[in-house]
Design an enzyme around this catalytic site. Structure first.
Site, PDB file in Angstrom:
ATOM      1  CG  HIS A 123      -1.959  -1.090   1.163  1.00 17.43           C
ATOM      2  ND1 HIS A 123      -2.819  -1.361   2.205  1.00 17.43           N
ATOM      3  CD2 HIS A 123      -2.257  -1.996   0.194  1.00 17.43           C
ATOM      4  CE1 HIS A 123      -3.595  -2.398   1.886  1.00 17.43           C
ATOM      5  NE2 HIS A 123      -3.266  -2.789   0.669  1.00 17.43           N
ATOM      6  CG  HIS A 140      -7.575  -2.850  -2.308  1.00 20.63           C
ATOM      7  ND1 HIS A 140      -7.023  -1.842  -1.562  1.00 20.63           N
ATOM      8  CD2 HIS A 140      -6.918  -3.980  -1.939  1.00 20.63           C
ATOM      9  CE1 HIS A 140      -6.080  -2.319  -0.770  1.00 20.63           C
ATOM     10  NE2 HIS A 140      -5.998  -3.628  -0.985  1.00 20.63           N
ATOM     11  CG  ASP A 173      -3.423  -5.111  -3.315  1.00 20.24           C
ATOM     12  OD1 ASP A 173      -3.013  -4.223  -2.542  1.00 20.24           O
ATOM     13  OD2 ASP A 173      -4.290  -5.950  -2.988  1.00 20.24           O
ATOM     14  CG  HIS A 176      -0.613  -9.646  -2.386  1.00 19.59           C
ATOM     15  ND1 HIS A 176      -0.385  -8.362  -2.800  1.00 19.59           N
ATOM     16  CD2 HIS A 176      -1.591  -9.570  -1.435  1.00 19.59           C
ATOM     17  CE1 HIS A 176      -1.173  -7.536  -2.127  1.00 19.59           C
ATOM     18  NE2 HIS A 176      -1.921  -8.235  -1.303  1.00 19.59           N
ATOM     19  CG  HIS A 197      46.100 -13.107 -31.392  1.00 23.73           C
ATOM     20  ND1 HIS A 197      44.755 -13.314 -31.372  1.00 23.73           N
ATOM     21  CD2 HIS A 197      46.549 -13.361 -30.124  1.00 23.73           C
ATOM     22  CE1 HIS A 197      44.378 -13.656 -30.149  1.00 23.73           C
ATOM     23  NE2 HIS A 197      45.457 -13.691 -29.369  1.00 23.73           N
TER      24      HIS A 197
END
EC number: 4.2.1.59
Length: 463
Positions: A79, A261, A265, A288, A366
């Protein structure tokens, strides 16, 4: 147009109770420096240990997003993080004298108000933003929850929830502009179902809960024994069910407050990615667990892309410095001059280029049968770019020589072959002082990172 990072102007303290512990909590929101991000500090513990708000520290998602680092925990972090993201804040230190922030009214409203009261200010650094270029998704096969992230001109979030109950049913919520978070999302309160409340009470949880910080949807018959438990837990003489199916006398802010809400989240949980997101999130039945699993996946993708990022330069454009101008600055000469052009040069970075041909002197010995540019010469080329950077700070570069002081974290990723075009980018790690240049350097070819190193060199006047 570039955007600047933001923090708050002054610290501000909020007090309340933790939802699950019921303990009194004091939380102080403090300004933080550039590139700090969000972090919690447990000032009730020895040394005030810090837990960065990162997805890698998520340990559980029961009744909230819970972080742990070195045995130190932060519970229900989402929150307050949502409030910071919703106000376009990048850097914030959250000092707290308990394991979880105060629940307040179960939303982000009071955190938003506190942050605005503290004042929001720009900082002298550009924001870091992940621009979504292709669809990224994550699905929890058990629950059916799914999050999809797709390209968009700005950060947008849509949540779709279906709890399979008559009382709540299906709800949707959308936030098209993060600037609308305060008015459209911040005040959306957390919610639960009656059967969940009973379980939480039986397990001695939600000690800080009351009917002012959680919407309770009544999805079953309210028995006398349950009524008594609720009256005791919520310290009320009477508890009733209103016609809209919500326990007691709490009034919804919006008919779809539950979906709003859930959107709150999602924003709080995706703050754990650690960078701003430029893209549209579509979350179907978010929670979540799926939120943080997606955050972990996205954080890994961003980390990989950063590691493999190849800057694009127009190699056909006139160079900032050609080979003759480079030789006016650097003391090196062929065959040991390893850069052909300088494409960009500022007081903090330099970009150079080299065309690797079969005629290079080093290919004679090389691996003549399978010529490969020696890694040490790639490092030398990066260092010569750094030499241009540091010598550009003096008025008479022809009177100076450059010397290596040290090199660290040297890594070679790909072979460099005849025909390759190498580009080098070197950025200062610290400001140039006393002729010392400390920089992070990269070499790219064929759209890939081929070498990187942390280099330090010093210029000295010729004797």
């Amino acid at each position: 147009m570039s955007k600047k990072q933001k923090t708050i102007e002054s610290e501000i303290t909020l007090s309340g109770v933790g939802l699950h512990t019921g303990n009194n909590v004091s939380m102080t929101l403090k300004p933080a420096p550039i590139n700090h991000g969000f972090a919690f500090s447990r000032i009730d513990l020895e040394g005030s240990p810090i837990i960065e708000a990162k997805a890698e520290y998520v340990v559980t998602t029961q009744r909230g997003t819970n972080l742990e680092k070195n045995g130190v925990q932060i519970q229900t972090s989402e929150h307050v993080l949502a409030a910071a993201v919703g106000l376009d804040i990048d850097n914030l230190l959250i000092e707290i004298n308990a394991s979880e922030p105060p629940i307040m009214d179960g939303s982000s409203k009071y955190f938003v108000e506190a942050l605005e009261k503290a004042g929001i200010k720009e900082q002298e650094a550009e924001i870091e933003e992940y621009v979504v270029k292709e669809i990224i998704s994550y699905k929890d096969e058990v629950s059916g929850s799914e999050i999809i992230l797709m390209p968009s001109d700005e950060y947008q979030v849509t949540t779709m929830v279906d709890f399979g109950t008559k009382i709540l049913g299906t709800q949707n919520a959308t936030l098209d502009h993060i600037a609308d978070f305060k008015e459209e999302i911040a005040a959306a309160r957390t919610f639960s179902f009656l059967h969940e409340i009973e379980m939480l009470l039986e397990n001695d949880l939600i000690k800080g809960g009351d009917l002012n910080n959680a919407i309770v949807y009544v999805d079953k018959e309210l028995s006398d024994s349950t009524m008594q438990k609720l009256q005791k837990a919520f310290k009320k003489d009477n508890i009733s069910i209103k016609p809209n199916g919500i326990l007691d006398n709490l009034t919804l802010h919006w008919a779809n407050e539950a979906a709003r809400h859930k959107l709150l989240d999602v924003i709080g949980d995706l703050a754990l990615v650690g960078t701003r997101i430029k893209g549209k999130v579509i979350a179907n039945k978010p929670g979540h667990l799926v939120n943080t699993q997606f955050a972990k996946k996205l954080a890994k993708i961003i980390k990989t892309e950063k590691r493999n990022y190849v800057p694009q330069y127009d190699l056909n454009a006139p160079p900032l410095l050609d080979i003759h101008q480079i030789m006016d600055i650097l003391p090196h000469r062929p065959p040991f001059l390893m850069i052909d052009r300088i494409l960009e040069l500022s007081d903090k970075h330099v970009v150079g280029m080299k065309n690797v041909t079969m005629n290079e002197n080093f290919f004679v010995g090389h691996f003549p049968g399978a010529p490969v540019m020696p890694g040490v010469l790639q490092v030398e080329a990066m260092a010569q770019c750094g030499g241009v950077l540091v010598l550009s700070t003096v008025p008479d570069p022809e009177n100076y020589l450059t010397y290596f002081m040290k090199m660290d974290n040297v890594k070679f990723k790909q072979k460099v072959l005849p025909g390759d075009t190498l580009t080098f980018k070197a950025e200062l790690i610290t400001p140039i002082r006393r002729g010392i240049c400390h920089m992070q350097a990269y070499a790219y070819a064929n759209g890939k990172l081929v070498a990187e190193a942390e280099l330090m060199a010093q210029i000295a006047r010729k004797k």
